[in-house]
Design an enzyme around this catalytic site. Structure first.
Site, PDB file in Angstrom:
ATOM      1  N   SER A 103      -7.580   8.535  -8.779  1.00 50.13           N
ATOM      2  CA  SER A 103      -7.527   7.747  -7.554  1.00 50.13           C
ATOM      3  C   SER A 103      -6.215   7.965  -6.802  1.00 50.13           C
ATOM      4  O   SER A 103      -5.913   9.052  -6.358  1.00 50.13           O
ATOM      5  CB  SER A 103      -7.754   6.267  -7.897  1.00 50.13           C
ATOM      6  OG  SER A 103      -7.909   5.484  -6.752  1.00 50.13           O
ATOM      7  N   ASP A 242      -7.395   7.440   0.068  1.00 50.70           N
ATOM      8  CA  ASP A 242      -6.639   7.803  -1.122  1.00 50.70           C
ATOM      9  C   ASP A 242      -7.249   9.037  -1.755  1.00 50.70           C
ATOM     10  O   ASP A 242      -8.163   9.655  -1.198  1.00 50.70           O
ATOM     11  CB  ASP A 242      -6.560   6.633  -2.104  1.00 50.70           C
ATOM     12  CG  ASP A 242      -7.885   6.313  -2.758  1.00 50.70           C
ATOM     13  OD1 ASP A 242      -8.935   6.630  -2.169  1.00 50.70           O
ATOM     14  OD2 ASP A 242      -7.895   5.722  -3.855  1.00 50.70           O
ATOM     15  N   ASP A 244      -9.315   9.809  -4.128  1.00 48.67           N
ATOM     16  CA  ASP A 244     -10.755   9.962  -4.361  1.00 48.67           C
ATOM     17  C   ASP A 244     -11.581   9.307  -3.270  1.00 48.67           C
ATOM     18  O   ASP A 244     -12.803   9.211  -3.386  1.00 48.67           O
ATOM     19  CB  ASP A 244     -11.156   9.430  -5.735  1.00 48.67           C
ATOM     20  CG  ASP A 244     -10.992   7.925  -5.872  1.00 48.67           C
ATOM     21  OD1 ASP A 244     -10.188   7.343  -5.127  1.00 48.67           O
ATOM     22  OD2 ASP A 244     -11.671   7.334  -6.731  1.00 48.67           O
ATOM     23  N   ASP A 246     -12.059   6.294  -2.148  1.00 51.37           N
ATOM     24  CA  ASP A 246     -12.790   5.031  -2.270  1.00 51.37           C
ATOM     25  C   ASP A 246     -12.011   3.851  -1.707  1.00 51.37           C
ATOM     26  O   ASP A 246     -12.457   2.713  -1.800  1.00 51.37           O
ATOM     27  CB  ASP A 246     -13.213   4.767  -3.718  1.00 51.37           C
ATOM     28  CG  ASP A 246     -12.038   4.532  -4.661  1.00 51.37           C
ATOM     29  OD1 ASP A 246     -10.876   4.734  -4.258  1.00 51.37           O
ATOM     30  OD2 ASP A 246     -12.297   4.154  -5.833  1.00 51.37           O
TER      31      ASP A 246
END
Length: 448
Positions: A103, A242, A244, A246
């Site tokens: 992440s 960010d 990833d 999400d």
């Protein structure tokens, strides 16, 4: 069974160091394969996505070996946003989805998180059972039953079309100049493509990943880079994702940041006015600002609070029949459209609000006045348990007494990093700072 490996968002740590080793990933893939491959009379599938970290190759290969060793067929998506994995798990009728990502963490870290066949993240109970299978060891498939692996080249395009379909039919972003910061991460191709196809003039930032620069001075945790681009290019708005993709932060035309709380407040207000807000409530975590709660109450709406972690937000949303939730950090979950936080989707909802109202980003990005809030992180070493120290417990008690009636204090261990997070809110900034500093000092003393 108490989980030892899984945290609040899957397994995470420094790549090539325990627990994030290739050996662990292989065993984890085999255990998850055995957990999901219960009916041996049919084909079983797993989809695997990743972000742009160099270690993603290693973990992708190890997880593939683990899954195929138990007879699961593997479909490799390559770099795609986390929400794309949730979506494609269901659309490809897979038994399980895997996202390899840490992440917002730096490139040296990596992580593994799972999605069930319904596209939602696994429960604590399911993760505990997978850990049990890892510890016990799993029986490998017979040679004739080993699974196959296949690369899927159009996964991101399927996701792109799904995201675009969430805007009202016929809506165009023509006339909007948008800075999109992809954090050199999983959405480095997806996000600019979607915005351009919807008609926006796109200024890309953080779209040149090299395996090492994910989240490096860019993205939702470092919005200053995108803010400079917004001002320099005279953009109408900035969207910061960010690693990833999400989570999201929104920047107005002046480069000023609006966090997840402000975005959730805007969406809750609009959805309530359109009679779309299920249950008249927004689900958020204990970290969300008290100002958000007061804003909702003033409009006859409720704030349902959960433990920190978008997984727990989603669990509460599903249990209560709510369709909007998220975190101050920028995870925005809209279960009408997706099964997990989706930064690009949330960013499109903000752009839709700009188009429909004809107002500038600065006019809609700040919906409420937040109560002063201060968050500080203290890193601790392996094996240390600072929250159990007598001095820390005493400092927490003193800080709570100082804030009594004027605010609140929240102390917790991060579920993804070796950090103690010390957060407080108070109408008095002096009291706020004093309360946080006394706890931080006690924790630092306990970790020396």
């Amino acid at each position: 069974m108490t989980r030892k490996l899984f945290g609040t968002d899957g397994v995470r740590g420094r790549a090539n160091s325990a627990p994030m080793t290739a050996e662990m990933a292989l065993k984890l893939g085999a255990a998850a394969g055995r957990y999901f491959r219960r009916d041996r009379s049919r084909e079983h599938r797993v989809v695997i996505g990743k972000d742009t970290r160099l270690s993603g190759y290693m973990f992708e290969t190890a997880m593939t070996a683990g899954f195929t060793s138990t007879g699961m067929n593997v479909f490799l998506l390559g770099p795609v946003p986390t929400p794309a994995v949730g979506m494609l798990t269901t659309s490809m009728r897979a038994d399980v989805g895997v996202m390899i990502s840490a992440s917002h963490n730096p490139a040296e870290d990596n992580g593994i998180k799972f999605f069930g066949p319904d596209g939602f993240k696994l429960s604590d109970e399911a993760e505990s059972e997978i850990e049990r299978l890892m510890e016990e060891g799993v029986e490998a498939a017979q040679a004739a039953n080993i699974g196959r692996a296949k690369r899927i080249d159009d996964g991101r395009f399927r996701y792109n079309e799904r995201v675009k379909s969430t805007l009202p039919r016929g809506m165009t972003l023509a006339g909007l100049k948008v800075v999109i910061d992809c954090a050199n991460g999983a959405a480095y191709r997806t996000a600019p493509e979607v915005l351009w196809e919807l008609g926006a003039e796109v200024i890309p930032v953080g779209t040149a990943p090299n395996g090492f620069n994910i989240n490096d001075c860019c993205g939702s945790t470092h919005p200053a880079t995108a803010a400079e681009a917004v001002v320099a290019h005279g953009a109408d708005v900035g969207i910061c994702l960010d690693g990833d993709a999400d989570r999201v932060m929104i920047l107005d035309e002046n480069g000023i940041v609006a966090d997840g709380d402000q975005l959730m407040a805007l969406m809750a207000q609009r959805w309530a006015e359109q009679d779309r807000l299920a249950g008249g409530a927004l689900v958020a975590t204990v970290m969300s600002n008290l100002g958000l709660e007061r804003f909702l109450e003033g409009r006859g709406l409720r704030l349902e609070r959960t433990a920190v972690g978008d997984r727990y937000v989603v669990e509460r949303m599903r249990a209560g029949g709510f369709n909007l939730g998220g975190e101050q950090s920028g995870h925005i979950v809209m279960t009408d459209y997706a099964t997990t936080g989706d930064g690009l989707l949330a960013g499109l909802q903000f752009l839709a609000a700009m188009v429909e109202t004809g107002r500038r980003a600065s006019e809609i990005a700040k919906v409420f006045d937040p109560v002063p809030q201060l968050l500080k992180n203290v890193r601790y070493g392996t094996g240390q348990k600072p929250l159990e120290a007598a001095g820390v417990r005493a400092a927490i008690a003193d800080a709570e007494a100082k804030l009594d009636g004027n605010g609140r204090l929240l102390i917790r261990k991060s579920g993804t990093e070796p950090l103690i997070r010390v957060m407080a809110e108070s109408v008095s900034e002096a009291t706020l700072s004093e309360a946080v500093e006394m706890v931080v000092a006690a924790v630092q003393s306990a970790t020396r």
